[in-house]
Design a protein around this motif. Structure first.
Motif, PDB file in Angstrom:
ATOM      1  N   ARG A  81       0.839  -1.209   0.000  1.00 32.18           N
ATOM      2  CA  ARG A  81       0.000   0.000   0.000  1.00 32.18           C
ATOM      3  C   ARG A  81       0.868   1.251   0.000  1.00 32.18           C
ATOM      4  N   ALA A  85       1.279   3.987  -3.001  1.00 35.89           N
ATOM      5  CA  ALA A  85       1.057   5.425  -2.751  1.00 35.89           C
ATOM      6  C   ALA A  85       2.207   6.251  -3.303  1.00 35.89           C
ATOM      7  N   LEU A  88       2.087   6.680  -7.019  1.00 37.52           N
ATOM      8  CA  LEU A  88       0.995   7.509  -7.538  1.00 37.52           C
ATOM      9  C   LEU A  88       1.348   8.988  -7.613  1.00 37.52           C
ATOM     10  N   ARG A  91      -1.103  11.917  -6.309  1.00 35.26           N
ATOM     11  CA  ARG A  91      -2.298  11.387  -5.654  1.00 35.26           C
ATOM     12  C   ARG A  91      -1.951  10.540  -4.422  1.00 35.26           C
ATOM     13  N   PHE A  95      -4.609   8.659  -1.903  1.00 43.82           N
ATOM     14  CA  PHE A  95      -4.631   7.201  -1.813  1.00 43.82           C
ATOM     15  C   PHE A  95      -4.473   6.739  -0.372  1.00 43.82           C
ATOM     16  N   TRP A 200     -12.488   9.180  -6.510  1.00 44.62           N
ATOM     17  CA  TRP A 200     -11.254   8.684  -7.100  1.00 44.62           C
ATOM     18  C   TRP A 200     -11.430   8.473  -8.606  1.00 44.62           C
TER      19      TRP A 200
END
Length: 225
Positions: A81, A85, A88, A91, A95, A200
């Motif tokens: 995760r 992130a 991205l 973003r 996220f 999103w």
């Protein structure tokens, strides 16, 4: 007319199928209540009844009942995760505010994997070997729709390193985890997909993804813009 088709289900049954499709949600919030064993078995049978290319039935299900193992899996998801992130860019913060899994809260966790030895299955896969993955996706969708009809939440977690999870679950060479499914009772189903709620993304209109006779580049470009 609908009633002229002898193979058609009664109207109420047809409506229930379409309702389950429309109201299916990728759930992240769960209640602690246990899922009855008979209900879990029905969901797994729904998955096992899925179509598969060449009738290869490439799905394998690993039920996670060890709490310590579940926590180690959660660690793998959290690791990925954070990596997602970072990838991205702008973003990243958006996220990180999203709840992307319910591994520690859901009553049941099922890992769905591709079986080993899939290279021997050629029927329907000679030019499209990825049909084994498509078949597993059909099994997951079967379970998802059955769960929604039963009033049970299901969330598909794909944020993990498949090699690390395969090693953690002692999968043989060639086997590959595809999904971690969080299953359980929920207080409420989201009124629309969670990623739409959090702005999103939104669902494309059907006309943006439906072509006739050939790929329509202009429509594709318009939907992307």
């Amino acid at each position: 007319m609908a009633d002229s088709n002898p193979h058609r289900y009664p109207d109420a049954d047809v409506a229930a199928v379409y309702r389950a499709i429309a109201e299916r949600r990728d759930m992240r919030h769960f209640l602690p209540d246990p899922v009855a064993p008979q209900l879990l078995e029905r969901l797994l049978w729904a998955a096992h009844l899925a179509p598969s290319v060449g009738y290869m039935q490439p799905w394998r299900f690993v039920r996670i009942t060890d709490r310590a193992l579940r926590e180690r899996m959660h660690g793998l998801v959290e690791e990925e995760r954070r990596a997602t992130a970072r990838a991205l860019g702008e973003r990243e913060e958006d996220f990180m505010r999203l709840k992307v899994e319910g591994l520690l809260e859901a009553a049941e966790v099922i890992v769905v994997a591709l079986a080993d030895g899939r290279e021997k299955h050629v029927f329907g896969r000679r030019t499209l070997p990825e049909m084994d993955l498509a078949s597993v996706a059909c099994a997951i969708q079967n379970m998802w729709l059955a769960a929604r009809a039963e009033g049970i939440g299901l969330g598909w977690v794909s944020i993990f390193d498949p090699d690390k999870l395969a090693a953690l679950l002692a999968m043989p060479a060639g086997a590959r985890p595809v999904a971690v499914l969080c299953i359980g009772h929920v207080e409420v189903f989201y009124p629309k997909p969670m990623l739409e709620i959090h702005e999103w993304a939104t669902r494309k209109p059907l006309e943006a993804v439906l072509f006739e006779n050939a790929w329509q580049a202009e429509a594709d470009a318009a939907s992307a813009g």
